[in-house]
Design a protein around this motif. Structure first.
Motif, PDB file in Angstrom:
ATOM      1  N   PHE A  49       0.828  -1.221   0.000  1.00  0.00           N
ATOM      2  CA  PHE A  49       0.000   0.000   0.000  1.00  0.00           C
ATOM      3  C   PHE A  49       0.859   1.267   0.000  1.00  0.00           C
ATOM      4  O   PHE A  49       0.363   2.354   0.236  1.00  0.00           O
ATOM      5  N   SER A  50       2.150   1.076  -0.272  1.00  0.00           N
ATOM      6  CA  SER A  50       3.095   2.209  -0.319  1.00  0.00           C
ATOM      7  C   SER A  50       2.955   3.137   0.875  1.00  0.00           C
ATOM      8  O   SER A  50       2.952   4.358   0.721  1.00  0.00           O
ATOM      9  N   MET A  51       2.830   2.567   2.043  1.00  0.00           N
ATOM     10  CA  MET A  51       2.640   3.415   3.217  1.00  0.00           C
ATOM     11  C   MET A  51       3.973   3.781   3.859  1.00  0.00           C
ATOM     12  O   MET A  51       4.946   3.059   3.743  1.00  0.00           O
ATOM     13  N   LYS A  52       3.951   4.889   4.544  1.00  0.00           N
ATOM     14  CA  LYS A  52       5.069   5.219   5.413  1.00  0.00           C
ATOM     15  C   LYS A  52       4.771   4.495   6.729  1.00  0.00           C
ATOM     16  O   LYS A  52       3.670   4.618   7.271  1.00  0.00           O
ATOM     17  N   ILE A  53       5.734   3.724   7.218  1.00  0.00           N
ATOM     18  CA  ILE A  53       5.467   2.930   8.430  1.00  0.00           C
ATOM     19  C   ILE A  53       6.331   3.404   9.585  1.00  0.00           C
ATOM     20  O   ILE A  53       7.563   3.314   9.539  1.00  0.00           O
ATOM     21  N   CYS A  54       5.674   3.930  10.616  1.00  0.00           N
ATOM     22  CA  CYS A  54       6.365   4.340  11.828  1.00  0.00           C
ATOM     23  C   CYS A  54       6.037   3.340  12.919  1.00  0.00           C
ATOM     24  O   CYS A  54       4.992   2.704  12.890  1.00  0.00           O
ATOM     25  N   TYR A  55       6.927   3.199  13.866  1.00  0.00           N
ATOM     26  CA  TYR A  55       6.582   2.331  14.989  1.00  0.00           C
ATOM     27  C   TYR A  55       7.167   2.846  16.280  1.00  0.00           C
ATOM     28  O   TYR A  55       8.138   3.599  16.286  1.00  0.00           O
ATOM     29  N   TYR A  56       6.515   2.431  17.350  1.00  0.00           N
ATOM     30  CA  TYR A  56       7.066   2.673  18.672  1.00  0.00           C
ATOM     31  C   TYR A  56       7.007   1.358  19.437  1.00  0.00           C
ATOM     32  O   TYR A  56       6.020   0.625  19.371  1.00  0.00           O
ATOM     33  N   ASP A  57       8.079   1.061  20.139  1.00  0.00           N
ATOM     34  CA  ASP A  57       8.124  -0.122  21.007  1.00  0.00           C
ATOM     35  C   ASP A  57       9.145   0.224  22.090  1.00  0.00           C
ATOM     36  O   ASP A  57      10.090   0.970  21.824  1.00  0.00           O
ATOM     37  N   HIS A  58       8.941  -0.296  23.295  1.00  0.00           N
ATOM     38  CA  HIS A  58       9.918   0.036  24.346  1.00  0.00           C
ATOM     39  C   HIS A  58      11.277  -0.591  24.019  1.00  0.00           C
ATOM     40  O   HIS A  58      12.305  -0.194  24.539  1.00  0.00           O
ATOM     41  N   HIS A  59      11.238  -1.567  23.109  1.00  0.00           N
ATOM     42  CA  HIS A  59      12.482  -2.202  22.668  1.00  0.00           C
ATOM     43  C   HIS A  59      12.655  -1.891  21.180  1.00  0.00           C
ATOM     44  O   HIS A  59      11.871  -2.341  20.351  1.00  0.00           O
ATOM     45  N   ARG A  60      13.684  -1.105  20.853  1.00  0.00           N
ATOM     46  CA  ARG A  60      13.888  -0.753  19.453  1.00  0.00           C
ATOM     47  C   ARG A  60      14.521  -1.916  18.680  1.00  0.00           C
ATOM     48  O   ARG A  60      15.388  -2.607  19.191  1.00  0.00           O
ATOM     49  N   LEU A  61      14.089  -2.118  17.430  1.00  0.00           N
ATOM     50  CA  LEU A  61      14.659  -3.187  16.609  1.00  0.00           C
ATOM     51  C   LEU A  61      16.051  -2.806  16.144  1.00  0.00           C
ATOM     52  O   LEU A  61      16.459  -1.644  16.231  1.00  0.00           O
ATOM     53  N   SER A  62      16.777  -3.769  15.600  1.00  0.00           N
ATOM     54  CA  SER A  62      18.091  -3.470  15.029  1.00  0.00           C
ATOM     55  C   SER A  62      17.896  -2.638  13.766  1.00  0.00           C
ATOM     56  O   SER A  62      16.824  -2.670  13.147  1.00  0.00           O
ATOM     57  N   GLU A  63      18.951  -1.938  13.400  1.00  0.00           N
ATOM     58  CA  GLU A  63      18.887  -1.099  12.198  1.00  0.00           C
ATOM     59  C   GLU A  63      18.564  -1.953  10.974  1.00  0.00           C
ATOM     60  O   GLU A  63      17.792  -1.558  10.107  1.00  0.00           O
ATOM     61  N   GLU A  64      19.144  -3.138  10.974  1.00  0.00           N
ATOM     62  CA  GLU A  64      18.954  -4.064   9.855  1.00  0.00           C
ATOM     63  C   GLU A  64      17.471  -4.486   9.753  1.00  0.00           C
ATOM     64  O   GLU A  64      16.895  -4.494   8.665  1.00  0.00           O
ATOM     65  N   ALA A  65      16.889  -4.812  10.886  1.00  0.00           N
ATOM     66  CA  ALA A  65      15.476  -5.228  10.899  1.00  0.00           C
ATOM     67  C   ALA A  65      14.575  -4.066  10.472  1.00  0.00           C
ATOM     68  O   ALA A  65      13.604  -4.257   9.738  1.00  0.00           O
ATOM     69  N   GLU A  66      14.910  -2.873  10.920  1.00  0.00           N
ATOM     70  CA  GLU A  66      14.123  -1.692  10.532  1.00  0.00           C
ATOM     71  C   GLU A  66      14.188  -1.471   9.022  1.00  0.00           C
ATOM     72  O   GLU A  66      13.189  -1.187   8.379  1.00  0.00           O
ATOM     73  N   LYS A  67      15.372  -1.631   8.482  1.00  0.00           N
ATOM     74  CA  LYS A  67      15.577  -1.420   7.047  1.00  0.00           C
ATOM     75  C   LYS A  67      14.781  -2.435   6.233  1.00  0.00           C
ATOM     76  O   LYS A  67      14.128  -2.092   5.254  1.00  0.00           O
ATOM     77  N   LYS A  68      14.843  -3.675   6.684  1.00  0.00           N
ATOM     78  CA  LYS A  68      14.176  -4.764   5.975  1.00  0.00           C
ATOM     79  C   LYS A  68      12.668  -4.507   5.848  1.00  0.00           C
ATOM     80  O   LYS A  68      12.049  -4.809   4.834  1.00  0.00           O
TER      81      LYS A  68
END
Ligand code: GLV
Ligand code: GLV
Length: 325
Positions: free
Chosen positions: A169-188
């Motif tokens: 859906f070509s969305m911009k995806i933001c997230y919040y979590d008390h535990h941030r993901l790795s940069e690699e996981a975020e990129k993926k």
């Protein structure tokens, strides 16, 4: 070999019951309703194991009622319905069903996102009521989903599965979590990590995927709803208590946000009365994991965990591992 005696608080899909019967004598709630606490205590007498549901509040009294109880296998991924502390004190392993319902729940989340944005439920009702008088330029306008900003609160398995679907859906995806993901996981997954406040402030769709615990109880209340955009939508397929339902009702009544898609409620199955009258909300009867495939898989998982624990092994989906230390 002695068969184990187990109690199941509601009838489960048949294939898993067959598996259980090979090793266990099973007693199942004979009624087509949720059991009372007294009935659960009664059913649990002289049993080695318990299979329970998210609708059973398995508290300390139930847990301590049977000194021979060896395992509690919960037919759900969320386990807020069980007093884990009490079980841990008695060294009873508690297990859940993670993983198998991830994609199914993500599908339902998307069904809610699309349905609330495009007024699917309202439109269907309208058509059935024979009110459709033909196409018109300004008739039943919704809002686009593609290209919008999706804010995911809680980036566990389900949050990630919801994010994956947003790609199409070509969305911009933001997230919040008390535990941030790795940069690699975020990129993926093409994710942008932002503060909870900023997520509420900028998202067109806010979708909740946190477990219920003392930190997430009423995570969304008056204040958070007031930060959300007037054009935004709130989606909840996690647990009802994560939202202050009365605060949500008040905001929806004055169109402080555009709408909400809810699969779970604070006092399930009771629903805050005013919500039933509103058009800008979709109310589903907690069916996030309700597909034949997933409910069958969940039943196998509760059976496998239960049998593993009864055979003295560490069950694969143990929640309170510390009891084995
Ligand atoms: C369903 O809500 C679950 O936690 O499995
Ligand atoms: C549940 O399976 C989650 O981690 O989101």
């Amino acid at each position: 070999m002695r068969k184990y005696n187990i109690f199941i608080t509601r009838k489960l899909p048949e294939p898993a019951l067959e598996l259980l019967k090979q090793k266990c004598n099973i007693e199942i709630n004979p009624h087509d309703r949720i059991l009372t606490k007294e009935e659960i205590i009664q059913g649990l007498k002289d049993k080695d194991g318990l299979i329970c549901l998210l609708t059973d509040s398995v508290d300390a009294e139930i847990i301590f009622s049977n000194p021979d109880l060896k395992v509690i296998s919960n037919y759900a991924v969320g386990y807020n319905n069980i007093d884990i502390k009490a079980a841990t004190k008695r060294k009873i392993p508690v297990t859940n069903t993670p993983g198998v319902l991830t994609e199914t729940t993500a599908d339902l989340t998307w069904a809610l996102i699309l349905s609330i944005a495009r007024r699917i439920v309202e439109g269907d009702r309208f058509t059935r009521e024979k009110k459709f008088k033909g196409w018109a330029p300004m008739f039943m306008l919704g809002t686009d989903v593609y290209g919008k900003t999706l804010g995911i609160v809680g980036m566990g398995r389900i949050g990630k599965a919801v994010a994956k679907r947003a790609f199409g859906f070509s969305m911009k995806i933001c997230y919040y979590d008390h535990h941030r993901l790795s940069e690699e996981a975020e990129k993926k997954l093409n994710l942008t990590f932002i503060s909870f406040h900023e997520l509420l402030e900028t998202s067109d769709f806010v979708s909740l995927h946190v477990p219920l615990n003392s930190n997430t109880y009423h995570l969304i209340g008056d204040k958070e709803l007031s930060i959300m955009k007037r054009t935004s939508y709130l989606i909840n397929t996690s647990r009802g208590e994560v939202i202050d339902e009365y605060a949500l009702l008040k905001v929806l009544e004055v169109k402080g946000i555009s709408g909400a898609g809810l699969d779970v409620f604070e006092k399930e199955p009771v629903i805050t009365e005013g919500l039933l009258k509103l058009k800008n909300v979709i109310l589903l009867p907690h069916i996030g994991s309700a597909t034949i495939e997933t409910r069958t898989k969940m039943a196998f998982i509760v059976a496998e965990n239960l049998i593993a624990a009864l055979e003295g092994k560490i069950p694969p989906d143990i929640i309170n591992k510390e009891i084995y230390k």
